[in-house]
Design a protein around this motif. Structure first.
Motif, PDB file in Angstrom:
ATOM      1  N   VAL A 173       9.023  56.056  19.789  1.00 48.14           N
ATOM      2  CA  VAL A 173       7.822  55.761  20.574  1.00 48.14           C
ATOM      3  C   VAL A 173       7.220  57.098  20.991  1.00 48.14           C
ATOM      4  O   VAL A 173       7.905  57.947  21.560  1.00 48.14           O
ATOM      5  CB  VAL A 173       8.138  54.894  21.804  1.00 48.14           C
ATOM      6  N   VAL A 174       5.955  57.290  20.668  1.00 45.78           N
ATOM      7  CA  VAL A 174       5.237  58.525  20.974  1.00 45.78           C
ATOM      8  C   VAL A 174       4.070  58.185  21.885  1.00 45.78           C
ATOM      9  O   VAL A 174       3.372  57.180  21.663  1.00 45.78           O
ATOM     10  CB  VAL A 174       4.727  59.218  19.692  1.00 45.78           C
ATOM     11  N   SER A 175       3.859  58.987  22.911  1.00 48.21           N
ATOM     12  CA  SER A 175       2.767  58.739  23.848  1.00 48.21           C
ATOM     13  C   SER A 175       2.019  60.042  24.129  1.00 48.21           C
ATOM     14  O   SER A 175       2.587  61.133  24.049  1.00 48.21           O
ATOM     15  CB  SER A 175       3.294  58.160  25.166  1.00 48.21           C
ATOM     16  N   GLU A 176       0.756  59.897  24.461  1.00 53.05           N
ATOM     17  CA  GLU A 176      -0.065  61.047  24.852  1.00 53.05           C
ATOM     18  C   GLU A 176      -1.083  60.592  25.886  1.00 53.05           C
ATOM     19  O   GLU A 176      -1.765  59.573  25.699  1.00 53.05           O
ATOM     20  CB  GLU A 176      -0.779  61.662  23.649  1.00 53.05           C
ATOM     21  N   HIS A 201       0.541  69.830  26.238  1.00 60.18           N
ATOM     22  CA  HIS A 201      -0.243  70.393  25.146  1.00 60.18           C
ATOM     23  C   HIS A 201      -1.604  70.846  25.683  1.00 60.18           C
ATOM     24  O   HIS A 201      -2.328  70.070  26.311  1.00 60.18           O
ATOM     25  CB  HIS A 201      -0.443  69.356  24.043  1.00 60.18           C
ATOM     26  N   ARG A 202      -1.933  72.100  25.444  1.00 57.15           N
ATOM     27  CA  ARG A 202      -3.188  72.666  25.926  1.00 57.15           C
ATOM     28  C   ARG A 202      -4.080  73.045  24.751  1.00 57.15           C
ATOM     29  O   ARG A 202      -3.608  73.539  23.735  1.00 57.15           O
ATOM     30  CB  ARG A 202      -2.939  73.902  26.791  1.00 57.15           C
ATOM     31  N   SER A 203      -5.375  72.807  24.935  1.00 59.14           N
ATOM     32  CA  SER A 203      -6.380  73.286  23.992  1.00 59.14           C
ATOM     33  C   SER A 203      -7.418  74.085  24.784  1.00 59.14           C
ATOM     34  O   SER A 203      -7.255  74.319  25.977  1.00 59.14           O
ATOM     35  CB  SER A 203      -7.035  72.109  23.252  1.00 59.14           C
ATOM     36  N   ALA A 204      -8.497  74.478  24.119  1.00 59.39           N
ATOM     37  CA  ALA A 204      -9.476  75.335  24.786  1.00 59.39           C
ATOM     38  C   ALA A 204     -10.150  74.627  25.956  1.00 59.39           C
ATOM     39  O   ALA A 204     -10.429  75.234  26.987  1.00 59.39           O
ATOM     40  CB  ALA A 204     -10.525  75.797  23.776  1.00 59.39           C
ATOM     41  N   ARG A 205     -10.417  73.344  25.828  1.00 57.57           N
ATOM     42  CA  ARG A 205     -11.189  72.631  26.848  1.00 57.57           C
ATOM     43  C   ARG A 205     -10.433  71.519  27.539  1.00 57.57           C
ATOM     44  O   ARG A 205     -10.963  70.899  28.456  1.00 57.57           O
ATOM     45  CB  ARG A 205     -12.463  72.053  26.219  1.00 57.57           C
ATOM     46  N   SER A 206      -9.227  71.211  27.100  1.00 60.42           N
ATOM     47  CA  SER A 206      -8.519  70.072  27.684  1.00 60.42           C
ATOM     48  C   SER A 206      -7.015  70.297  27.579  1.00 60.42           C
ATOM     49  O   SER A 206      -6.544  71.240  26.936  1.00 60.42           O
ATOM     50  CB  SER A 206      -8.904  68.772  26.966  1.00 60.42           C
ATOM     51  N   ALA A 207      -6.291  69.415  28.225  1.00 61.80           N
ATOM     52  CA  ALA A 207      -4.829  69.428  28.171  1.00 61.80           C
ATOM     53  C   ALA A 207      -4.348  67.986  28.189  1.00 61.80           C
ATOM     54  O   ALA A 207      -5.058  67.080  28.640  1.00 61.80           O
ATOM     55  CB  ALA A 207      -4.249  70.208  29.353  1.00 61.80           C
ATOM     56  N   SER A 208      -3.146  67.765  27.687  1.00 65.43           N
ATOM     57  CA  SER A 208      -2.603  66.409  27.625  1.00 65.43           C
ATOM     58  C   SER A 208      -1.087  66.454  27.756  1.00 65.43           C
ATOM     59  O   SER A 208      -0.447  67.454  27.425  1.00 65.43           O
ATOM     60  CB  SER A 208      -2.991  65.715  26.310  1.00 65.43           C
ATOM     61  N   LEU A 209      -0.537  65.352  28.258  1.00 62.77           N
ATOM     62  CA  LEU A 209       0.910  65.170  28.333  1.00 62.77           C
ATOM     63  C   LEU A 209       1.349  64.370  27.114  1.00 62.77           C
ATOM     64  O   LEU A 209       0.852  63.263  26.881  1.00 62.77           O
ATOM     65  CB  LEU A 209       1.291  64.418  29.612  1.00 62.77           C
ATOM     66  N   ALA A 210       2.251  64.909  26.332  1.00 58.17           N
ATOM     67  CA  ALA A 210       2.739  64.243  25.125  1.00 58.17           C
ATOM     68  C   ALA A 210       4.245  64.103  25.207  1.00 58.17           C
ATOM     69  O   ALA A 210       4.938  65.007  25.683  1.00 58.17           O
ATOM     70  CB  ALA A 210       2.344  65.018  23.870  1.00 58.17           C
ATOM     71  N   ALA A 211       4.752  62.958  24.758  1.00 60.07           N
ATOM     72  CA  ALA A 211       6.191  62.703  24.801  1.00 60.07           C
ATOM     73  C   ALA A 211       6.576  61.844  23.613  1.00 60.07           C
ATOM     74  O   ALA A 211       5.763  61.081  23.077  1.00 60.07           O
ATOM     75  CB  ALA A 211       6.594  62.009  26.102  1.00 60.07           C
ATOM     76  N   ALA A 212       7.838  61.976  23.193  1.00 59.35           N
ATOM     77  CA  ALA A 212       8.390  61.175  22.097  1.00 59.35           C
ATOM     78  C   ALA A 212       9.827  60.839  22.436  1.00 59.35           C
ATOM     79  O   ALA A 212      10.565  61.683  22.958  1.00 59.35           O
ATOM     80  CB  ALA A 212       8.306  61.928  20.773  1.00 59.35           C
ATOM     81  N   ALA A 213      10.235  59.604  22.135  1.00 58.41           N
ATOM     82  CA  ALA A 213      11.590  59.149  22.436  1.00 58.41           C
ATOM     83  C   ALA A 213      12.086  58.291  21.284  1.00 58.41           C
ATOM     84  O   ALA A 213      11.438  57.306  20.913  1.00 58.41           O
ATOM     85  CB  ALA A 213      11.614  58.351  23.742  1.00 58.41           C
ATOM     86  N   PRO A 214      13.223  58.631  20.677  1.00 58.96           N
ATOM     87  CA  PRO A 214      13.760  57.820  19.576  1.00 58.96           C
ATOM     88  C   PRO A 214      14.549  56.631  20.097  1.00 58.96           C
ATOM     89  O   PRO A 214      14.915  56.574  21.274  1.00 58.96           O
ATOM     90  CB  PRO A 214      14.664  58.816  18.842  1.00 58.96           C
ATOM     91  N   PHE A 215      14.816  55.670  19.197  1.00 59.67           N
ATOM     92  CA  PHE A 215      15.693  54.560  19.534  1.00 59.67           C
ATOM     93  C   PHE A 215      17.125  55.085  19.649  1.00 59.67           C
ATOM     94  O   PHE A 215      17.605  55.790  18.765  1.00 59.67           O
ATOM     95  CB  PHE A 215      15.638  53.489  18.449  1.00 59.67           C
ATOM     96  N   THR A 216      17.778  54.744  20.732  1.00 59.64           N
ATOM     97  CA  THR A 216      19.179  55.134  20.919  1.00 59.64           C
ATOM     98  C   THR A 216      19.976  53.896  21.311  1.00 59.64           C
ATOM     99  O   THR A 216      19.421  52.882  21.758  1.00 59.64           O
ATOM    100  CB  THR A 216      19.313  56.199  22.014  1.00 59.64           C
ATOM    101  N   GLY A 217      21.284  53.977  21.166  1.00 59.57           N
ATOM    102  CA  GLY A 217      22.131  52.876  21.596  1.00 59.57           C
ATOM    103  C   GLY A 217      22.605  51.976  20.492  1.00 59.57           C
ATOM    104  O   GLY A 217      23.388  51.058  20.733  1.00 59.57           O
ATOM    105  N   GLY A 218      22.151  52.159  19.282  1.00 58.32           N
ATOM    106  CA  GLY A 218      22.662  51.373  18.165  1.00 58.32           C
ATOM    107  C   GLY A 218      22.126  49.955  18.175  1.00 58.32           C
ATOM    108  O   GLY A 218      21.028  49.663  18.623  1.00 58.32           O
TER     109      GLY A 218
END
Length: 778
Positions: free
Chosen positions: A684-687, A657-674
């Motif tokens: 779980v969401v991280s940035e 994710h990029r903005s005018a003055r900064s950038a960040s790594l963003a990720a999201a992962a759902p529960f899987t496997g039952g």
């Protein structure tokens, strides 16, 4: 010739009583030295940055991935050990539980083990077994309380307990008299090449000890792999026990990484870091082709000093590798650094020259003039000075000279105007800050257009997926623990009355309730993940409880066997595991998770800010460093849209994710496997800001800021020192000299420091004393 020698001696004597470490000399000299040092450091640290910086960021990311995998592996193995031990503890009692019954109940709750068995450690007799064959030879050698000549063999699956005849001897007593202690967990290599972990627990009850044994598969941690990533699990000898991804176990760099991980396993971990040794290395895989290289990270599944972890003593390490391609362009800052250093060098020389001309030299000349008047040498007038304070003091000295020759005190010697010493110091400071401030705040900024390798974005997704898998497994394990306890709580709900009398039924019910409460208290004490454990009847009413106040919704029937979210608003999220009590007339055992347990599950170093969110993207927990407000929204619309996209992809999503003055790594992962958490639909969401990464652009930015900060520090420290030691006392001296010239003969002048200003004050005091004497008196 003699005249020149006499002049030289007089000049030496004039300066002999002036201190070398006092007055204006030290701060000016220190300022010049520090500015030259900052200029040199600027030229050195602002050099060109090649791909080594990018490789460092990727290597650090691989090390974090390996640490996550090692922590997940250790937690999974530790949970297997504690689950078996707690299950065995729940089966303990005055009356022995039949071996087949214990294994059947264990199999209904836990499905993680490939095989289970109950043996008599005294003679190696197999009492019952379920699942695959279990190699028992090494266990029987380590079990305490065994007798010589015991049989070591293999437990056959689905073998009955033969009427439980092996539970007791002919006389009903155990042939061994010692207390049974279960052997430590062991890793056993099968002939097929697979590795099994054997876990044991003493099954107490009756007068003959028995040993509960479980065999589980050693799997790689729950880290998603792909075409370029491989995972290895090695032991303390460097032997590969499990692997996933492309086959790399036989490569030279994999063997080197295995040896390195094995040799570093016993290294003491850093305080506050990963509980075990970890590191990384870059392997060349293409001969002379520098573009073909593999980033390797390794981490030991160890334990910190004083930490209790059964799996931490197995000597396991996790190795992760990923292929690195491409040659990122270097960050060119060498020319900028040389120009900045050159400008600072010129400023340092100019500022030093100005301070010596406007501060140091006038002070020395004032000292010489005041000393001449103090000695009574009144034949020639006092020279004129430039600058406000030196001019005022010089005019006052000239007035005092005339008064010594017989004139009356006047205020005509008071001289105003000119540029003050304070103003000179301020201008010098402004010049230096004009060089340092842009470096500290403006120049060489990476901004939002920084180049981030795709591998770092992918690693953010993998680590987030690992965190989600870790939380999911922890919640499922918690539900399995509750279900295991429900088996014991349900043991007292069967109709035990044989005579049908109501009084005995009431006594038995009261006894069962007391026993249930004891089981709940024991469960709460041994499971720190729960804040409360309680039993509900069919209508949702609390029958027995231990711990904090239950938060099950009043008037609502118990949830079916699952992990449920109990609220969507309030100060604290409520999450609980529900397990029906077998033959319990609708009763359900509930274990409420402690919010701190959820926070600990999502807290991982190097992952940035992490949130655990429900299906409506409301925050349930967050990492301990940043904190959270319960049920608040995710901070940013890009995170909401990312979580919505990740729900459709089982592997999760990650974006830069990029903005005018900064950038960040963003990720999201759902529960899987039952499992029991299937109905939650959590994610779980991280940035993580890219500025936290060790990329060349940010390294250059930090070094630029460091150079500016050093320049500001040198300027403020030395000029502040000069102001305190010289400028402020010089302004006070000007006021005292003018007061003395105006006729104040009563105020005694005391020198505060042994420097130029103090020397002038001493000479003024001599002049005051001579002028204060009565006329005609020596």
């Amino acid at each position: 010739m003699s005249a020149s020698r006499g002049t030289r001696r007089r000049k030496i004597r004039r300066r002999a009583d002036m201190p070398l470490l006092g007055g204006a000399r030290p701060p000016i000299a220190a300022l010049l030295a520090l500015l030259l040092a900052v200029a040199g450091a600027t030229a050195l640290v602002l050099g060109d940055r090649d791909r080594a910086g990018t490789d460092t960021a990727i290597l650090g990311s691989q090390q974090r991935v390996a640490e996550d995998g090692a922590l997940s592996l250790r937690a999974s193995l530790d949970e297997s050990v504690t689950d078996l031990q707690r299950a065995a503890t729940l089966f303990a009692g005055p009356e022995p539980v039949a071996a087949d019954t214990a294994l059947d109940k264990l199999g209904k709750v836990y499905n993680k083990w490939r095989g289970t068995a109950v043996i008599d450690p005294a003679d190696g007799t197999l009492l019952a077994a379920r699942g695959e064959n279990i190699p028992l030879a090494s266990l029987l050698k380590d079990a305490k309380g065994t007798t010589e000549g015991g049989t070591a063999g293999t437990a056959q699956g689905d073998k009955g307990d033969k009427g439980d005849k092996g539970d007791k001897g002919k006389d009903g007593k155990s042939p061994g008299t010692g207390e049974l202690t279960a052997p430590a967990p062991q890793l056993v290599r099968l002939r097929s090449g697979e590795t099994r972990m054997l876990v044991t627990a003493p099954l107490r009850g009756g007068d003959r000890p028995r040993l509960l044994v479980a065999s589980g598969t050693l799997n790689v941690p729950g880290i998603s792999t792909g075409e370029n990533r491989s995972l290895l699990v090695v032991d303390s000898a460097g032997t590969v026990l499990a692997s996933d991804g492309p086959p790399v176990a036989r490569t030279s760099w994999a063997k080197q990484a295995a040896r390195t991980a094995a040799s570093n396993f016993t290294r003491t971990p850093e305080p506050g870091g990963h509980p075990g040794a970890s590191g990384h290395l870059m392997a060349r895989t293409g001969g002379g082709d520098s573009d073909r290289r593999t980033a390797v990270g390794y981490a030991a599944a160890g334990r910190a000093p004083g930490e209790d972890s059964p799996a931490g003593g197995l000597g396991l390490s996790v190795i992760t590798s990923v292929k690195v391609t491409g040659d990122p362009a270097a960050v060119r800052t060498q020319a900028f650094g040389l120009v900045a250093a050159g400008v600072l060098l010129v400023l340092a020389l100019v500022v030093t020259w100005v301070l010596m001309r406007t501060v140091q030299r006038p002070l020395l000349q004032l000292y010489l003039e005041s000393r001449r008047l103090g000695r009574g040498e009144l034949d020639r007038p006092v020279r004129r000075f430039r600058g406000r304070e030196p001019a005022r003091i010089g005019a006052a000295l000239e007035s005092l000279r005339r008064q010594s020759l017989g004139e009356r005190p006047t205020r005509t010697g008071r001289a105003r105007g000119g540029f003050g010493t304070r103003g000179t110091v301020v201008v010098c400071g402004v010049l230096l800050l004009a060089w340092a401030a842009p470096l500290l705040l403006l120049l060489n900024r990476a901004g939002g257009s920084v180049t981030v390798p795709k591998q770092l974005v992918e690693d953010q997704r993998r680590r987030t997926d690992t965190a989600a898998d870790r939380v999911r497994k922890a919640l499922n394990e918690g539900w399995a623990d509750v279900a295991s306890v429900a088996q014991i709580v349900g043991a007292g709900t069967k109709d035990p009355a044989k005579d049908g009398k109501d009084e005995k039924d009431d006594k038995k019910a009261a006894k069962d309730t007391a026993a249930d409460k004891s089981v709940l208290e024991t469960t709460l004490r041994e499971h720190p993940r729960y804040r409360a454990v309680y039993v509900l009847d069919g209508d949702g009413k609390v029958v027995a409880r231990a711990g904090a106040s239950p938060r099950h919704p009043a008037g609502r029937k118990p949830y079916p066997d699952s992990v449920a979210q109990l609220n969507t608003s309030g100060k604290e999220p409520a999450v609980a595991a529900y397990a029906a009590v077998p033959d319990g007339n609708g009763r359900t055992l509930v274990g409420e998770y402690d919010p701190q347990f959820l926070i600990s599950m999502v807290t991982r170093p190097g992952l940035g800010q992490v949130w655990l969110v429900d299906k409506k993207h409301r925050v349930i927990a967050a990492d301990r460093q940043h904190g959270f407000r319960a049920f608040s929204k995710l901070p940013g619309g890009h995170l909401d849209s990312l979580a919505a996209k990740a729900r459709k992809d089982s592997d999760g999503k990650a974006v830069l994710h990029r903005s005018a003055r900064s950038a960040s790594l963003a990720a999201a992962a759902p529960f899987t496997g039952g499992g029991a958490v299937k109905g939650l639909e959590w994610q779980v969401v991280s940035e993580q800001p890219t500025s936290w990464l060790k990329l060349p652009e940010y390294t250059a930015e930090r070094h630029t800021m460091l150079a500016g900060l050093l320049g500001v520090t040198a300027a403020v420290a030395c000029l502040g020192w000069l102001h305190i030691i010289v400028v402020r006392p010089l302004r006070s001296l000007a006021d005292k000299a003018e007061a003395l010239a105006a006729g104040d003969r009563k105020t005694v002048l005391f020198p505060q420091h042994h420097d130029e200003v103090g020397a002038v004050v001493r000479n003024l005091e001599l002049i005051r004393q001579r002028l204060a004497r009565p006329s005609g008196r020596n």
